[in-house]
Write a protein that holds these residues in place. Structure first.
Motif, PDB file in Angstrom:
ATOM      1  N   PRO A   1      28.847  12.684  44.479  1.00 32.53           N
ATOM      2  CA  PRO A   1      27.979  11.504  44.474  1.00 32.53           C
ATOM      3  C   PRO A   1      27.429  11.237  43.082  1.00 32.53           C
ATOM      4  N   ASN A   2      26.556  10.260  42.968  1.00 33.53           N
ATOM      5  CA  ASN A   2      25.759  10.070  41.752  1.00 33.53           C
ATOM      6  C   ASN A   2      24.621  11.080  41.803  1.00 33.53           C
ATOM      7  N   GLY A   3      24.899  12.261  41.379  1.00 34.00           N
ATOM      8  CA  GLY A   3      24.033  13.423  41.496  1.00 34.00           C
ATOM      9  C   GLY A   3      24.935  14.634  41.560  1.00 34.00           C
ATOM     10  N   ASP A   4      24.417  15.755  42.008  1.00 34.90           N
ATOM     11  CA  ASP A   4      25.249  16.959  42.063  1.00 34.90           C
ATOM     12  C   ASP A   4      25.978  17.076  43.391  1.00 34.90           C
ATOM     13  N   GLU A   5      27.265  17.430  43.292  1.00 36.12           N
ATOM     14  CA  GLU A   5      28.074  17.720  44.477  1.00 36.12           C
ATOM     15  C   GLU A   5      27.509  18.960  45.182  1.00 36.12           C
ATOM     16  N   ARG A   6      27.829  19.090  46.456  1.00 34.68           N
ATOM     17  CA  ARG A   6      27.353  20.235  47.241  1.00 34.68           C
ATOM     18  C   ARG A   6      28.506  21.195  47.490  1.00 34.68           C
TER      19      ARG A   6
ATOM     20  N   PHE B   1      23.752   8.077  46.007  1.00 34.11           N
ATOM     21  CA  PHE B   1      22.959   8.970  45.168  1.00 34.11           C
ATOM     22  C   PHE B   1      22.626  10.246  45.936  1.00 34.11           C
ATOM     23  N   ASP B   2      22.487  11.321  45.182  1.00 34.29           N
ATOM     24  CA  ASP B   2      22.007  12.577  45.746  1.00 34.29           C
ATOM     25  C   ASP B   2      21.191  13.291  44.677  1.00 34.29           C
ATOM     26  N   THR B   3      20.484  14.324  45.073  1.00 36.57           N
ATOM     27  CA  THR B   3      19.673  15.094  44.149  1.00 36.57           C
ATOM     28  C   THR B   3      20.547  16.012  43.295  1.00 36.57           C
ATOM     29  N   TYR B   4      19.954  16.520  42.222  1.00 30.28           N
ATOM     30  CA  TYR B   4      20.589  17.588  41.465  1.00 30.28           C
ATOM     31  C   TYR B   4      20.385  18.902  42.212  1.00 30.28           C
ATOM     32  N   GLU B   5      21.262  19.857  41.954  1.00 29.33           N
ATOM     33  CA  GLU B   5      21.120  21.160  42.610  1.00 29.33           C
ATOM     34  C   GLU B   5      19.813  21.834  42.215  1.00 29.33           C
ATOM     35  N   VAL B   6      19.368  21.643  40.974  1.00 31.07           N
ATOM     36  CA  VAL B   6      18.108  22.230  40.558  1.00 31.07           C
ATOM     37  C   VAL B   6      16.951  21.655  41.366  1.00 31.07           C
ATOM     38  N   THR B   7      17.051  20.390  41.756  1.00 37.15           N
ATOM     39  CA  THR B   7      16.018  19.765  42.580  1.00 37.15           C
ATOM     40  C   THR B   7      16.009  20.353  43.984  1.00 37.15           C
ATOM     41  N   ARG B   8      17.203  20.557  44.539  1.00 38.94           N
ATOM     42  CA  ARG B   8      17.297  21.129  45.885  1.00 38.94           C
ATOM     43  C   ARG B   8      16.767  22.562  45.904  1.00 38.94           C
ATOM     44  N   LEU B   9      17.103  23.340  44.873  1.00 33.94           N
ATOM     45  CA  LEU B   9      16.602  24.701  44.787  1.00 33.94           C
ATOM     46  C   LEU B   9      15.088  24.719  44.592  1.00 33.94           C
TER      47      LEU B   9
ATOM     48  N   TYR C   1      24.164  20.800  57.995  1.00 26.80           N
ATOM     49  CA  TYR C   1      24.399  21.344  56.663  1.00 26.80           C
ATOM     50  C   TYR C   1      24.177  22.847  56.601  1.00 26.80           C
ATOM     51  N   SER C   2      23.384  23.379  57.497  1.00 21.21           N
ATOM     52  CA  SER C   2      23.161  24.821  57.505  1.00 21.21           C
ATOM     53  C   SER C   2      24.387  25.592  57.990  1.00 21.21           C
ATOM     54  N   ASN C   3      25.305  24.900  58.647  1.00 16.72           N
ATOM     55  CA  ASN C   3      26.541  25.525  59.127  1.00 16.72           C
ATOM     56  C   ASN C   3      27.587  25.420  58.027  1.00 16.72           C
ATOM     57  N   LYS C   4      27.708  26.458  57.222  1.00 21.01           N
ATOM     58  CA  LYS C   4      28.581  26.416  56.051  1.00 21.01           C
ATOM     59  C   LYS C   4      30.057  26.454  56.418  1.00 21.01           C
ATOM     60  N   GLN C   5      30.375  26.851  57.636  1.00 22.25           N
ATOM     61  CA  GLN C   5      31.776  26.912  58.050  1.00 22.25           C
ATOM     62  C   GLN C   5      32.252  25.606  58.689  1.00 22.25           C
ATOM     63  N   GLU C   6      31.355  24.650  58.854  1.00 27.37           N
ATOM     64  CA  GLU C   6      31.721  23.353  59.442  1.00 27.37           C
ATOM     65  C   GLU C   6      32.643  22.601  58.482  1.00 27.37           C
ATOM     66  N   ARG C   7      33.724  22.058  59.008  1.00 24.96           N
ATOM     67  CA  ARG C   7      34.718  21.418  58.158  1.00 24.96           C
ATOM     68  C   ARG C   7      34.977  19.962  58.505  1.00 24.96           C
TER      69      ARG C   7
ATOM     70  N   TYR D   1      15.867   9.476  42.764  1.00 22.95           N
ATOM     71  CA  TYR D   1      16.935  10.169  43.487  1.00 22.95           C
ATOM     72  C   TYR D   1      17.200  11.577  42.940  1.00 22.95           C
ATOM     73  N   ASN D   2      17.803  11.687  41.751  1.00 25.34           N
ATOM     74  CA  ASN D   2      18.280  12.976  41.255  1.00 25.34           C
ATOM     75  C   ASN D   2      17.184  14.030  41.125  1.00 25.34           C
ATOM     76  N   LEU D   3      15.999  13.620  40.679  1.00 28.01           N
ATOM     77  CA  LEU D   3      14.898  14.562  40.431  1.00 28.01           C
ATOM     78  C   LEU D   3      13.743  14.355  41.400  1.00 28.01           C
ATOM     79  N   ASN D   4      14.053  13.875  42.583  1.00 21.09           N
ATOM     80  CA  ASN D   4      13.037  13.637  43.613  1.00 21.09           C
ATOM     81  C   ASN D   4      13.218  14.634  44.754  1.00 21.09           C
ATOM     82  N   PRO D   5      12.368  15.668  44.856  1.00 16.42           N
ATOM     83  CA  PRO D   5      12.537  16.686  45.895  1.00 16.42           C
ATOM     84  C   PRO D   5      12.435  16.136  47.316  1.00 16.42           C
ATOM     85  N   ASN D   6      11.831  14.978  47.467  1.00 12.32           N
ATOM     86  CA  ASN D   6      11.655  14.403  48.796  1.00 12.32           C
ATOM     87  C   ASN D   6      12.812  13.510  49.228  1.00 12.32           C
ATOM     88  N   PHE D   7      13.784  13.315  48.320  1.00 10.50           N
ATOM     89  CA  PHE D   7      14.935  12.482  48.662  1.00 10.50           C
ATOM     90  C   PHE D   7      16.048  13.359  49.219  1.00 10.50           C
ATOM     91  N   ASP D   8      16.572  12.990  50.373  1.00 11.92           N
ATOM     92  CA  ASP D   8      17.666  13.749  50.986  1.00 11.92           C
ATOM     93  C   ASP D   8      18.540  12.793  51.795  1.00 11.92           C
TER      94      ASP D   8
END
Length: 532
Positions: free
Chosen positions: A313-318, A118-126, A259-265, A243-250
């Motif tokens: 995942p079961n939630g929004d992809e990143r 499971f992961d959060t929705y993008e709206v939750t992360r934002l 994750y802050s390194n967007k060029q990491e592959r 999970y999906n709508l829980n801002p504290n779930f990560d």
């Protein structure tokens, strides 16, 4: 009556279709509107009349999804095997940066073999990020006015959806607990695990407690609620709120990347099935399930290998994972990438756009599901999108796909399907498609997620039998040869059919006004191949 014909033709062909409104015909997405009177994509007719005796070349189709059961009986011999990798030796044998990537890669797996389920929705992360910056501030106090406006929009959407599911939980959870306790009491009293409505009618409870238990379970059964449905709804509530709508779930710590390194592959693992591969396995079967084994169902493209890329995942992809999955597919030989996923926000769209441009430069076709929100996406996004950020230009190697149904009625379009005369390119069968699911089983599923692999499968046929065609040529052929729905009206997704806006002409729902068709596409490919 529906009138059908290839878009490129000057005159539409008249096909009388069966108006089946109750149950999808077997194998319907592979059937033909003329010979079978079912508006599939004419796969069977194409093999029978156009491809017999011809030798195809193998085409690799990458499926970016939730994971795939590579052991499924109907996918044997159809899963890509990395020729430069030795399975299980813990080494990066081919030097591509990924260890033991035998069938593809899992971008939401961890180095210890764990998985993000499971992961959060993008709206939750934002919401979480922007709430910390802007809650309690006015627009005059905001450093970034555009970002502040985004927060107001995100906050409204997130809090409304969270409130909706909290209200559902308040109403449902007491019943769920009562039902579970009552069912357990009746199981003990009746001495059986499975309880039917007939069992309840014949049961004579001797205590008030058992009378109440029979009443609770009987209420559910007489309202057509069975154990599976009750458990499923309870799991939905748990998923959304926990999970999906829980801002504290990560769950990102499982992956172990920065994750802050967007060029990491180079992160993740080679375990491509993951904990819930139902969606991805269903998609893979539509494209490539074996046509020669009399099992289950027949996919569209026989000469195909499926490259498995787990990033949803079961939630929004990143965005970072999607960009890396696209690059992996391109670098490892895929000619088509199927993307049956989408979301409402894309904070790192520029990163995905860069990967899309990379795929275009390497001649790789991207096929994306238009989404299941019953919306006009000319007026709102379903990310990823073919239009580049901050530009009027769109990716030339991209097909956006809506979902059609069978029969000749107004319900010809999936009532869930997004649409858009500018944004959506073609429609394809996406209602009640019978395909593979984990454990060598099969089931019917609906969605633009099912329509996209139909298009990917037809595109793979073109590339297999006419390998000289480029991605842009295949895209153009699929659009030009799509079959038009030229007469009659269809229900407009998201609108009440009886309302003034409730119906429209099918040609207004995409820029081709057509449904992909393998037979006509192959005919056009043959003509184009002779001219080259």
């Amino acid at each position: 009556m529906l009138l059908w014909g290839p878009v490129e033709a000057q005159r539409a062909r008249n096909f009388v279709l069966h108006d089946t409104t109750s149950q999808a015909p077997h194998n319907w997405f592979n059937l033909d509107p003329e010979t079978d009177r079912i508006p599939g994509v004419s796969t069977e007719r194409a093999y029978r009349e156009l491809l017999s005796g011809k030798t195809p070349t193998e085409v690799i189709v990458a499926v970016i999804d939730s994971g795939i059961d590579v052991e499924h009986e109907d996918l044997q011999g159809r899963i890509w095997v990395n020729p430069g990798e030795i399975a299980g030796n813990g080494l990066d044998d081919d030097g591509n940066g990924y260890v033991d990537d035998v069938h593809g890669w899992n971008f939401i797996g961890g180095p210890n073999g764990e998985h993000v389920d499971f992961d959060t929705y993008e709206v939750t992360r934002l919401y979480k990020v922007l709430h910390a910056k802007y809650e309690g501030k006015t627009v005059a106090q905001a450093d970034n006015k555009h970002e502040f406006a985004l927060y107001q929009k995100v906050k409204e959407e997130f809090e409304a959806e969270r409130e909706q599911w909290e209200s559902q939980a308040v109403a449902f959870r007491p019943f769920y607990e009562q039902y579970a306790a009552a069912r357990s009491q009746l199981q003990a009293a009746l001495g059986k695990e499975e309880i039917t409505l007939q069992d309840l009618e014949q049961f004579d409870p001797q205590t008030d407690e058992l009378k109440l238990a029979r009443g609770i379970v009987g209420f559910a059964y007489t309202n057509d609620l069975d154990d599976a449905q009750i458990e499923e709804f309870h799991s939905y509530i748990t998923r959304f709120l926990d999970y999906n709508l829980n801002p504290n779930f990560d769950p990102r710590h499982i992956v172990g990347d920065d994750y802050s390194n967007k060029q990491e592959r180079f992160y993740g693992n080679g375990l491509v099935e993951g904990p819930d591969a139902e969606h991805g396995t269903h998609v893979a079967g539509i494209i490539a399930a074996r046509r020669d084994n009399a099992l289950g169902m027949a996919g569209i493209a026989a000469p195909v290998k499926i490259m498995v890329l787990r990033a949803v995942p079961n939630g929004d992809e990143r965005d970072k994972d999607i960009a890396n999955a696209i690059r992996y597919a391109v670098d490892n030989g895929a000619r088509i990438i199927n993307m049956s996923f989408g979301k409402a926000y894309s904070p790192d769209k520029a990163l995905v756009d860069e990967a899309v441009r990379y795929a275009a430069a390497k001649g790789v076709l991207l096929v994306h599901a238009a989404g299941n929100d019953s919306k006009n996406i000319d007026q709102g996004d379903n990310f990823p999108t073919k239009r580049f950020l901050g530009s009027k230009k769109s990716a030339e190697n991209w097909l956006e796909v809506g979902a059609s149904a069978w029969g000749s009625g107004t319900t010809f379009v999936g009532d869930f399907s997004n649409y858009g005369r500018k944004t959506v390119d073609v429609f394809a069968p996406g209602v009640d498609l019978y395909s593979t699911v984990p454990g060598s089983e099969y089931r019917s599923m609906s969605g633009t997620s099912m329509a996209a692999p139909v298009v990917s499968g037809v595109a793979a046929l073109l590339m297999a039998y006419y390998p000289e065609l480029s991605a842009s040529q295949v895209k153009d052929i699929l659009k030009q040869s799509a079959v038009r729905y030229t007469k009659g009206r269809v229900n407009l997704p998201g609108e009440e059919p009886e309302s003034k806006r409730g119906q429209t002409r099918f040609k207004k729902l995409s820029n081709t006004g057509g449904v992909v068709n393998a037979y006509y596409a192959l005919q056009l490919a043959q003509k184009q191949s002779k001219r080259q």
